[in-house]
Design a protein around this motif. Structure first.
Motif, PDB file in Angstrom:
ATOM      1  N   UNK A  11       0.859  -1.193   0.000  1.00  0.00           N
ATOM      2  CA  UNK A  11       0.000   0.000   0.000  1.00  0.00           C
ATOM      3  C   UNK A  11       0.891   1.238   0.000  1.00  0.00           C
ATOM      4  N   UNK A  12       0.433   2.260  -0.716  1.00  0.00           N
ATOM      5  CA  UNK A  12       1.196   3.516  -0.715  1.00  0.00           C
ATOM      6  C   UNK A  12       0.449   4.537   0.131  1.00  0.00           C
ATOM      7  N   UNK A  13       1.074   4.959   1.209  1.00  0.00           N
ATOM      8  CA  UNK A  13       0.466   5.963   2.086  1.00  0.00           C
ATOM      9  C   UNK A  13       1.218   7.277   1.868  1.00  0.00           C
ATOM     10  N   UNK A  14       0.600   8.194   1.138  1.00  0.00           N
ATOM     11  CA  UNK A  14       1.333   9.412   0.789  1.00  0.00           C
ATOM     12  C   UNK A  14       2.583   9.022   0.038  1.00  0.00           C
ATOM     13  N   UNK A  15       3.730   9.501   0.507  1.00  0.00           N
ATOM     14  CA  UNK A  15       4.980   9.150  -0.180  1.00  0.00           C
ATOM     15  C   UNK A  15       5.610   7.867   0.370  1.00  0.00           C
ATOM     16  N   UNK A  16       4.948   7.243   1.344  1.00  0.00           N
ATOM     17  CA  UNK A  16       5.538   6.073   1.997  1.00  0.00           C
ATOM     18  C   UNK A  16       5.045   4.775   1.360  1.00  0.00           C
ATOM     19  N   UNK A  17       5.987   3.926   0.998  1.00  0.00           N
ATOM     20  CA  UNK A  17       5.627   2.627   0.419  1.00  0.00           C
ATOM     21  C   UNK A  17       5.582   1.576   1.518  1.00  0.00           C
ATOM     22  N   UNK A  18       4.389   1.075   1.779  1.00  0.00           N
ATOM     23  CA  UNK A  18       4.247   0.051   2.813  1.00  0.00           C
ATOM     24  C   UNK A  18       4.215  -1.330   2.163  1.00  0.00           C
ATOM     25  N   UNK A  19       4.877  -2.259   2.819  1.00  0.00           N
ATOM     26  CA  UNK A  19       4.978  -3.617   2.263  1.00  0.00           C
ATOM     27  C   UNK A  19       3.663  -4.380   2.418  1.00  0.00           C
ATOM     28  N   UNK A  20       2.809  -3.947   3.368  1.00  0.00           N
ATOM     29  CA  UNK A  20       1.524  -4.620   3.629  1.00  0.00           C
ATOM     30  C   UNK A  20       0.670  -3.683   4.467  1.00  0.00           C
ATOM     31  N   UNK A  50      10.692  -4.139  10.053  1.00  0.00           N
ATOM     32  CA  UNK A  50      11.059  -4.931   8.864  1.00  0.00           C
ATOM     33  C   UNK A  50      10.792  -3.999   7.682  1.00  0.00           C
ATOM     34  N   UNK A  51      11.348  -4.290   6.511  1.00  0.00           N
ATOM     35  CA  UNK A  51      11.163  -3.375   5.391  1.00  0.00           C
ATOM     36  C   UNK A  51       9.685  -3.082   5.100  1.00  0.00           C
ATOM     37  N   UNK A  52       9.355  -1.788   5.051  1.00  0.00           N
ATOM     38  CA  UNK A  52       7.999  -1.377   4.667  1.00  0.00           C
ATOM     39  C   UNK A  52       6.922  -1.553   5.713  1.00  0.00           C
ATOM     40  N   UNK A  53       7.298  -1.789   6.978  1.00  0.00           N
ATOM     41  CA  UNK A  53       6.289  -1.881   8.049  1.00  0.00           C
ATOM     42  C   UNK A  53       6.114  -0.501   8.674  1.00  0.00           C
ATOM     43  N   UNK A  54       4.878  -0.127   8.915  1.00  0.00           N
ATOM     44  CA  UNK A  54       4.618   1.128   9.621  1.00  0.00           C
ATOM     45  C   UNK A  54       4.473   0.842  11.113  1.00  0.00           C
ATOM     46  N   UNK A 275      -7.661  10.740   2.764  1.00  0.00           N
ATOM     47  CA  UNK A 275      -6.344  10.161   3.063  1.00  0.00           C
ATOM     48  C   UNK A 275      -6.454   8.706   3.484  1.00  0.00           C
ATOM     49  N   UNK A 276      -5.364   8.203   4.027  1.00  0.00           N
ATOM     50  CA  UNK A 276      -5.313   6.797   4.454  1.00  0.00           C
ATOM     51  C   UNK A 276      -6.161   6.592   5.704  1.00  0.00           C
ATOM     52  N   UNK A 277      -6.920   5.533   5.707  1.00  0.00           N
ATOM     53  CA  UNK A 277      -7.841   5.247   6.811  1.00  0.00           C
ATOM     54  C   UNK A 277      -7.382   3.967   7.520  1.00  0.00           C
ATOM     55  N   UNK A 278      -7.019   4.123   8.800  1.00  0.00           N
ATOM     56  CA  UNK A 278      -6.528   2.982   9.591  1.00  0.00           C
ATOM     57  C   UNK A 278      -7.573   2.631  10.640  1.00  0.00           C
ATOM     58  N   UNK A 294     -13.091  -5.358   1.968  1.00  0.00           N
ATOM     59  CA  UNK A 294     -14.359  -4.646   1.768  1.00  0.00           C
ATOM     60  C   UNK A 294     -14.171  -3.149   1.558  1.00  0.00           C
ATOM     61  N   UNK A 295     -12.949  -2.667   1.710  1.00  0.00           N
ATOM     62  CA  UNK A 295     -12.715  -1.239   1.536  1.00  0.00           C
ATOM     63  C   UNK A 295     -13.119  -0.409   2.741  1.00  0.00           C
ATOM     64  N   UNK A 296     -13.398  -1.074   3.848  1.00  0.00           N
ATOM     65  CA  UNK A 296     -13.757  -0.371   5.090  1.00  0.00           C
ATOM     66  C   UNK A 296     -12.550   0.392   5.630  1.00  0.00           C
ATOM     67  N   UNK A 297     -11.350  -0.139   5.347  1.00  0.00           N
ATOM     68  CA  UNK A 297     -10.107   0.477   5.810  1.00  0.00           C
ATOM     69  C   UNK A 297      -8.992   0.206   4.817  1.00  0.00           C
ATOM     70  N   UNK A 298      -7.981   1.079   4.849  1.00  0.00           N
ATOM     71  CA  UNK A 298      -6.782   0.816   4.042  1.00  0.00           C
ATOM     72  C   UNK A 298      -5.800  -0.033   4.822  1.00  0.00           C
ATOM     73  N   UNK A 299      -5.666   0.280   6.110  1.00  0.00           N
ATOM     74  CA  UNK A 299      -4.689  -0.397   6.967  1.00  0.00           C
ATOM     75  C   UNK A 299      -5.368  -0.805   8.267  1.00  0.00           C
ATOM     76  N   UNK A 300      -4.793  -1.790   8.933  1.00  0.00           N
ATOM     77  CA  UNK A 300      -5.326  -2.240  10.221  1.00  0.00           C
ATOM     78  C   UNK A 300      -4.178  -2.220  11.229  1.00  0.00           C
ATOM     79  N   UNK A 301      -4.388  -1.576  12.363  1.00  0.00           N
ATOM     80  CA  UNK A 301      -3.310  -1.573  13.355  1.00  0.00           C
ATOM     81  C   UNK A 301      -3.618  -2.587  14.451  1.00  0.00           C
ATOM     82  N   UNK A 302      -2.534  -3.157  14.951  1.00  0.00           N
ATOM     83  CA  UNK A 302      -2.629  -4.213  15.963  1.00  0.00           C
ATOM     84  C   UNK A 302      -1.836  -3.784  17.191  1.00  0.00           C
TER      85      UNK A 302
END
Ligand SMILES: Cc1cc2nc3c(=O)[nH]c(=O)nc-3n(C[C@H](O)[C@H](O)[C@H](O)COP(=O)(O)O)c2cc1C
Length: 352
Positions: A11-20, A50-54, A275-278, A294-302
């Motif tokens: 996923x691309x969040x703004x200028x940041x490339x996330x691996x997942x 790890x590479x690309x983790x937020x 913007x990005x929705x977490x 389902x498009x409910x969110x772009x990212x999920x935080x744990x």
């Protein structure tokens, strides 16, 4: 045609490339002695990098009066900036992105029994806004990729945004908070005025300071972490989200208590924000996959799962078992136990 995304889709969040799409939620750990990040903080975050983790770092206090919990890191002094630098460097060396959560606790958590401090006076607000601004600048100076404003879970920005009635003390010192605006007191201000008192001022100041492209905001319009009640919390949160959208804030991070999830409750917020929705709150892999699909969110935080599983994305990828988190060590101060001793895949599979 693009394949349907799931948690492990880049996923691309703004200028940041996330691996997942798997994000470390901010999790206070009370191990930063004297409000300074320590070498064991480096190890803790490095383990999860790890590479690309937020990664979103635990809440850092914006001023001395903002520290409602013991041994939490701060970002109001040069010494604190210097203490964060090696932690940020360790995370970057592993290719991860690192945002810092900015925090003012306001009153103490509800378990603390203190008398009510005097009310916050309106003229004190500019200093608090300034504290957030300076802390944001300090976070960038420490090397963080961005900041997350903590406007959730009943802490200060959330309080004045959700106008609490009761208040507390910080470190036994009276903190002059709240009652500035209060639904229960029949405050006649408009929603916009009440909301703008602190939340919008803080967001605007931080955006002005470091740029919207590196600012996220965390909100909990339905969460009952502390005992706040409010007549129109959701309406105010939506107002703030519209405001964030206008400013071009990078991400909106929503905490939802699982008991409230009905599959679409956040949809108005999602629609209001480009913007990005977490999303956050009790997710496992299956539920995380579902909301991304389902498009409910772009990212999920744990929070708890990532705390107990330093290699959580990898475990999701391999559909491996998970370590159980040990609640009894969440807020203890040991530099190792319940902190850096959760095993990686291939090591022991259980801690407690
Ligand atoms: C030990 C602990 C510390 C936490 N500290 C913070 C914090 O500093 N900032 C914050 O916004 N939320 C904090 N939270 C809430 C988590 O970020 C998250 O919203 C919550 O754990 C629910 O997500 P989960 O079910 O994935 O754990 C904390 C939670 C735990 C368990």
């Amino acid at each position: 045609m693009e394949a349907t995304p799931d948690l492990l889709t880049p996923y691309k969040m703004g200028k940041f490339n996330l691996a997942h799409r798997v994000v470390l939620a901010p999790v206070t750990r009370c191990r930063s002695y004297e409000n300074l990040a320590q070498p064991h903080n480096s190890l803790y975050y490095e383990q999860r990098a790890a590479p690309g983790v937020l990664l979103i770092a635990e809440a850092s206090a914006v001023s001395e009066t903002a520290t409602g919990y013991p041994q939490v890191p701060g970002l109001w002094s040069q010494e604190q900036v210097e203490a964060w630098k090696p932690v940020v460097d360790a995370v970057h060396a592993k290719g991860a992105l690192f945002f810092c959560q900015l925090w003012h606790t306001g009153r103490k958590p509800p378990t603390t029994e203190f008398g009510a401090p005097p009310r916050l006076e309106e003229e004190e607000i500019p200093q608090m806004v300034m504290d957030f601004r300076v802390a944001a600048r300090n976070a960038i100076r420490a090397g963080f990729d961005g900041v997350e404003i903590h406007a959730a879970n009943g802490f200060l920005v959330n309080q004045l945004f959700l106008f609490f009635v009761d208040i507390g003390r910080v470190n036994s010192q009276p903190l002059r908070l709240n009652r500035l605006v209060n639904d229960g007191l029949n405050d006649s201000s408009s929603l916009e005025n009440r909301c703008s008192r602190l939340a919008t001022d803080v967001v605007a100041a931080v955006v002005d300071e470091v740029g919207a492209h590196r600012v996220g905001v965390r909100l909990s319009p339905f969460a009952g972490y502390t005992d706040y009640t409010d007549a129109d919390a959701e309406a105010q949160a939506l107002h703030l989200v519209h405001f964030m959208d206008k400013l071009g804030v990078l991400y909106c991070h929503m905490v939802e208590p699982r008991k409230c999830v009905n599959g679409n409750r956040l949809s108005p917020f999602r629609e209001a924000f480009k913007g990005t929705f977490i999303v956050n709150g009790g997710y496992d892999q299956e539920e995380g996959d579902r909301v991304v699909r389902d498009g409910y969110a772009d990212l999920v935080s744990y929070g708890r799962l990532f705390l107990a599983n330093p290699d959580l994305p990898e475990r999701f990828r391999k559909k491996a078992g998970l370590n159980k988190y040990d609640r009894s060590t969440f807020y203890t101060s040991d530099p190792v136990v319940g902190y850096t001793d959760y095993p990686f895949l291939g090591q022991e599979t259980q801690v407690a």
